[in-house]
Design a protein around this motif. Structure first.
Motif, short mmCIF file in Angstrom:
data_model
loop_
_atom_site.label_atom_id
_atom_site.label_comp_id
_atom_site.label_asym_id
_atom_site.label_seq_id
_atom_site.Cartn_x
_atom_site.Cartn_y
_atom_site.Cartn_z
N SER A 117 -19.23 -8.39 19.39
CA SER A 117 -18.93 -8.65 20.80
C SER A 117 -19.53 -7.60 21.73
O SER A 117 -20.04 -7.92 22.79
CB SER A 117 -17.43 -8.70 21.03
OG SER A 117 -16.97 -10.00 20.76
N MET A 120 -23.20 -7.92 22.23
CA MET A 120 -23.55 -9.00 23.14
C MET A 120 -23.69 -8.48 24.58
O MET A 120 -24.64 -8.83 25.28
CB MET A 120 -22.43 -10.02 23.08
CG MET A 120 -22.91 -11.39 23.18
SD MET A 120 -21.56 -12.52 22.90
CE MET A 120 -22.35 -13.95 23.54
N ALA A 143 -19.40 -21.74 37.76
CA ALA A 143 -18.64 -22.13 38.95
C ALA A 143 -17.95 -23.48 38.80
O ALA A 143 -17.21 -23.88 39.67
CB ALA A 143 -19.57 -22.13 40.15
N PRO A 148 -18.85 -21.99 28.77
CA PRO A 148 -19.49 -20.74 29.16
C PRO A 148 -20.84 -20.48 28.46
O PRO A 148 -21.05 -20.85 27.31
CB PRO A 148 -18.48 -19.68 28.74
CG PRO A 148 -17.77 -20.28 27.57
CD PRO A 148 -17.77 -21.76 27.79
N TYR A 169 -21.07 -17.34 23.33
CA TYR A 169 -19.69 -17.15 23.80
C TYR A 169 -18.73 -18.16 23.17
O TYR A 169 -17.54 -17.90 23.05
CB TYR A 169 -19.64 -17.28 25.32
CG TYR A 169 -20.41 -16.18 26.01
CD1 TYR A 169 -19.84 -14.93 26.22
CD2 TYR A 169 -21.73 -16.37 26.41
CE1 TYR A 169 -20.55 -13.92 26.83
CE2 TYR A 169 -22.45 -15.37 27.02
CZ TYR A 169 -21.85 -14.14 27.23
OH TYR A 169 -22.56 -13.13 27.81
N ARG B 126 -8.61 -22.86 38.69
CA ARG B 126 -9.87 -22.39 38.10
C ARG B 126 -9.79 -22.67 36.60
O ARG B 126 -8.77 -22.38 35.97
CB ARG B 126 -9.99 -20.88 38.38
CG ARG B 126 -11.09 -20.13 37.66
CD ARG B 126 -12.47 -20.52 38.09
NE ARG B 126 -13.15 -21.10 36.95
CZ ARG B 126 -14.47 -21.26 36.85
NH1 ARG B 126 -15.25 -20.89 37.84
NH2 ARG B 126 -14.99 -21.79 35.79
N GLN B 127 -10.83 -23.26 36.06
CA GLN B 127 -10.83 -23.58 34.64
C GLN B 127 -11.65 -22.55 33.88
O GLN B 127 -12.72 -22.16 34.32
CB GLN B 127 -11.42 -24.97 34.43
CG GLN B 127 -11.04 -25.61 33.11
CD GLN B 127 -12.05 -25.34 32.02
OE1 GLN B 127 -13.23 -25.27 32.28
NE2 GLN B 127 -11.59 -25.17 30.80
N VAL B 128 -11.13 -22.08 32.75
CA VAL B 128 -11.91 -21.21 31.86
C VAL B 128 -11.91 -21.84 30.47
O VAL B 128 -10.87 -22.07 29.87
CB VAL B 128 -11.37 -19.78 31.80
CG1 VAL B 128 -12.16 -18.96 30.77
CG2 VAL B 128 -11.46 -19.11 33.17
N SER B 129 -13.11 -22.13 29.99
CA SER B 129 -13.28 -22.67 28.64
C SER B 129 -13.61 -21.50 27.72
O SER B 129 -14.59 -20.79 27.94
CB SER B 129 -14.42 -23.69 28.64
OG SER B 129 -14.76 -24.04 27.31
N ALA B 159 -14.42 -22.76 42.54
CA ALA B 159 -15.52 -22.18 41.78
C ALA B 159 -15.23 -20.74 41.35
O ALA B 159 -15.79 -20.26 40.37
CB ALA B 159 -16.81 -22.23 42.60
N HIS B 176 -15.77 -13.87 21.54
CA HIS B 176 -16.78 -13.53 22.54
C HIS B 176 -16.37 -13.91 23.97
O HIS B 176 -17.01 -13.49 24.92
CB HIS B 176 -18.12 -14.20 22.21
CG HIS B 176 -18.77 -13.66 20.98
ND1 HIS B 176 -18.51 -12.40 20.50
CD2 HIS B 176 -19.66 -14.20 20.12
CE1 HIS B 176 -19.22 -12.19 19.39
NE2 HIS B 176 -19.91 -13.28 19.14
N MET B 177 -15.33 -14.73 24.10
CA MET B 177 -14.87 -15.10 25.44
C MET B 177 -13.62 -14.34 25.86
O MET B 177 -13.15 -14.49 26.99
CB MET B 177 -14.59 -16.61 25.50
CG MET B 177 -15.77 -17.46 25.92
SD MET B 177 -16.54 -16.92 27.46
CE MET B 177 -15.32 -17.46 28.65
N ALA B 180 -14.21 -12.14 29.01
CA ALA B 180 -14.48 -12.92 30.23
C ALA B 180 -13.21 -13.64 30.71
O ALA B 180 -12.99 -13.77 31.92
CB ALA B 180 -15.59 -13.94 29.97
N SER B 184 -11.49 -13.02 34.31
CA SER B 184 -11.22 -14.13 35.24
C SER B 184 -9.78 -14.07 35.73
O SER B 184 -9.49 -14.24 36.92
CB SER B 184 -11.47 -15.48 34.55
OG SER B 184 -12.81 -15.58 34.12
#
Lengths: 490, 248
Positions: A117, A120, A143, A148, A169, B126-129, B159, B176-177, B180, B184
């Protein structure tokens, strides 16, 4: 009836194992003869690496080149002479540590393993320097309501000089999970490899398992599954067109194609219980069913889609503002497409005649499906291919349902998997060719499961397509390719 | 102009009038468990479940894990399990998502007075995948289409997390997410709340056994709304969020 897509099974013991450079030489020679690389992958076996390349001839026949390479010694990269190999060599290096000499860009595809990680975040992107240049970073969180991935644009003013795409990701260990437990019970997992292509992946998986267990193709299975696959194509092409229309402010297209997609996915739901075709396909099974009354509903939904797409297509195709935005935006040439091994929809939009349905196999022999190609290779061409493929899939569905009094679920027993076999199984999803390669060991358990979504190869096409375009056109370029992040990241 | 009018006429009215009462025909939604006793030692349903969502005798299904694949229903020799088209099954806490023969429906989502006051007339999401397969993401996108038209309640996607009141999480949270996702969340102003959408977000789903996940975010923050499904039907989300915000 034969299987509807190219599929071939080999006994591993009968494969010639080429040592070291001889493997790469053989692959290179076949590519020079005009075969096309479908996939290449590797797994570790002690200090050795077992490499497998799958190639396809113009008439759809599959060829395999098997190699045993020393991990530390490796071989000399094929990418400089055959750029289509680039992503496969990167993946082989990442997954096994195999040395691949003189590869121009051994950047990891997805940074497998948790410890990576931090690597990256520290990735050295390409740099551009000068007075008027600047860089734009987008992602990994975008957005919109979307998966991702990170994009680094190197720009001269508003013009994109180069785009470097950073993925990984979404990596969640699909291939490792596919090796756990009974290989015959992985359909639910396979349906989420790329959740908008559940049928395409499910079909390739189920066919491979059946081939390994010695179950022959069955007309009922082939027909039932192909109906699901074409409905999935119609639904996702409609979703793509709706998104493209929204991106250029063509709102009637966005709303009308959007609600027609609802009709398509609700048709799948009526047949199998899921708007995404989940539960439709299992090894040995096609579970979708409809009695006469429900088939009438399906036929009338198809007729409605034929009628209403024609109306909105007509408006779209005659709109000057739409043409202005899409024509000559995000262009790839035919030569570029062949060089980088582009597949599926964007390849056909560059005039590449590649569609795994077009070999006239199985149900596509009974009801042929023409290839849809366009020459211009731009966003406009990719939209046109979608529009025509929707038309063709809808009329194909009407033909196959003609005279059918019911659609019956089919169930055939699936036995143990044969030992020491390798099977390569393809399907043509809405994005392009889906490839599943499974190898069993001496006990009949899987020793390798290689999954390939068309996105793996096509992301690099997007990076090339946006060069020398305005950065403001990136959304339509991206949407016109409509690639999967999770299908790439696995 | 005439072409545009023709499209307009073909479009007609597409919105679903009664989102609360709508039941999608053919959808594989909330399972119903029969009251008959299980045969001795029968674990047919348990063996075929890909996500360990089910325990036998008495049969108990955890909808946070269930991927609604129907395998248990097909495997049960007593035909005790039936998946119905019913989409209503969101809950506001994990234990509310367990269903049995005696407790056939999940605990209804209770209206949060604080959230109702703050967001009942305007909610930005707000969406986070984080490892989502695009199934959940497409169904969340569908909430804003002409059929579901969630904007009618003042609920909209934004957004930037800086503009958001709620974060809708999808996916099992790939390692890995993880960063992020946290960034967020940190970028969202208070008051804020979290929604877990789909089996992956709720429990790891089909990926629960993967070594490539980092779900520590969920040990720090608890969702106010849990939406089961694989992917959930948009109506499952609609009915849950309307209940949570006390929108009639």
């Amino acid at each position: 009836m034969k299987r509807s897509f190219p599929l071939r099974r080999w006994a591993v013991s009968e494969l010639e194992e080429r040592r070291g450079e001889r493997w790469a030489e053989r692959v290179g020679a076949l590519l020079d003869e005009g075969l096309r690389v479908v996939t290449a992958f590797a797994r570790s076996e002690g200090t050795d690496v077992i490499a497998t390349a799958l190639l396809q001839s113009g008439d759809g026949e599959l060829e395999l080149v098997r190699g045993r390479l020393d991990r530390a010694h490796g071989y000399h990269s094929l990418t400089p002479t055959h750029p289509a190999m680039h992503c496969f060599e990167r993946e082989m290096h990442e997954q096994t540590g195999l040395r691949i000499g003189a590869h121009p860009w051994l950047k990891p595809l997805r940074y497998e393993g948790i410890a990576a990680s931090s690597a990256m975040g520290a990735h050295p992107f390409y740099k551009i320097q000068g007075k008027e240049v600047h860089e734009v970073q987008v992602g990994p969180v975008h957005a919109g309501v979307i998966e991702p991935g990170a994009f680094r644009f190197m720009c001269l003013g508003e013009r994109v000089h180069h785009l470097e795409i950073q993925l990984g990701y979404q990596h969640r260990g699909v291939e490792a999970l596919l090796l756990k437990g009974d290989a015959r019970s992985k359909a639910q997992l396979v349906e989420t490899i790329a959740g908008d292509s559940s049928i395409a992946h499910g079909l390739a998986y189920a066919s491979a398992i059946e081939a390994l267990s010695g179950l022959d193709a069955d007309p009922g299975l082939e027909r039932g599954r192909a109906i699901g696959l074409e409905l999935e194509r119609v639904a996702m092409h409609l979703a793509g067109l709706s998104g493209l229309a929204g991106d250029v402010g063509f709102l009637q297209g966005a709303t009308t194609w959007g609600r027609l997609r609802t009709t398509a996915i609700n048709t799948s739901m009526r047949l199998c219980g899921s708007r995404f075709g989940r539960g439709w396909i299992r090894p040995g099974e096609s579970r979708a069913s409809a009695d006469g009354a429900l088939l009438e509903v399906v036929r009338s939904n198809l007729a409605l889609m034929v009628r209403d797409t024609a109306t909105v297509n007509d408006l779209f195709l005659s709109s000057a503002t739409v043409r202005h935005r899409f024509q000559r935006a995000g262009t790839l040439t035919h030569a570029q497409a062949l060089d980088i091994g582009l597949v599926g929809l964007p390849a056909r939009a560059c005039g590449v005649e590649l569609d795994q349905r077009a070999y006239g196999l199985g149900v596509y022999g009974e009801h042929p499906m023409e290839r849809t190609t366009e020459a211009s290779g731009d966003c406009w061409a990719r939209a046109l291919v979608r529009i025509r493929e929707i038309d063709r899939s809808l009329s194909w569905l009407a033909r196959i349902l003609e005279g059918m009094s019911s659609l019956d679920a089919v169930r055939r027993p699936v036995g143990e998997l044969a030992a020491g076999q390798l099977v390569a199984s393809l399907s043509e999803g809405w994005r392009g060719e889906v490839v599943h390669c499974l190898e069993t060991g001496a006990d009949g358990r899987l020793v390798h499961y290689k999954v390939q979504d068309p996105s793996l190869r096509n992301w690099f096409g997007l990076a090339l397509a946006v060069r020398e375009n305005d950065i403001s056109d990136f959304p339509i370029c991206n949407k016109s390719f409509d690639l999967s992040y999770c299908g790439h990241d696995l | 102009m005439l072409k545009a009018l023709r499209v307009l006429r073909s479009q007609g009215d597409q919105f679903i009038g009664d989102l609360r009462g709508a039941v999608p025909t053919g959808h594989r939604g909330r399972p119903v468990i029969g009251a008959a006793p299980c045969p001795d030692g029968c674990e047919a349903c348990v063996r075929v479940c890909p996500t360990a969502a089910i325990t036998a005798d008495p049969v108990r299904i955890d909808l946070a894990r269930c991927v609604f694949c129907n395998e248990c229903a097909l495997a049960c020799p007593e035909e005790k399990i039936v998946f119905t088209p019913e989409p209503r099954m969101s809950a506001d806490r994990p234990e509310g998502l367990v269903v049995t023969a005696d407790r056939p429906t999940p605990t209804p989502v209770a209206t949060s007075e604080a959230l109702r006051r703050m967001f009942g007339r305007s909610l930005k999401l707000r969406q986070v995948s984080a490892g989502g397969c695009n199934g959940c993401e497409l169904e969340l996108n569908a909430l804003a289409n002409v059929n579901f038209d969630l904007q009618r309640y003042g609920i909209e996607w934004v957004a930037s997390p800086r503009h958001a009141d709620g974060l809708v999480l999808t996916g099992p949270i790939s390692s890995h997410m993880a960063e992020a996702l946290q960034l967020s969340w940190d970028a969202m102003p208070e008051p804020r709340f979290l929604v877990s959408f789909g089996a992956c977000a709720l429990s790891g789903g089909l990926y629960a056994d993967s070594a490539e996940l980092d779900r520590s975010f969920l040990s720090r923050f608890s969702p106010s709304l849990l939406v089961p499904g694989c992917p959930p039907h948009p109506l499952t989300f609609v009915q849950g969020i309307l209940d949570l915000l006390g929108i009639r």
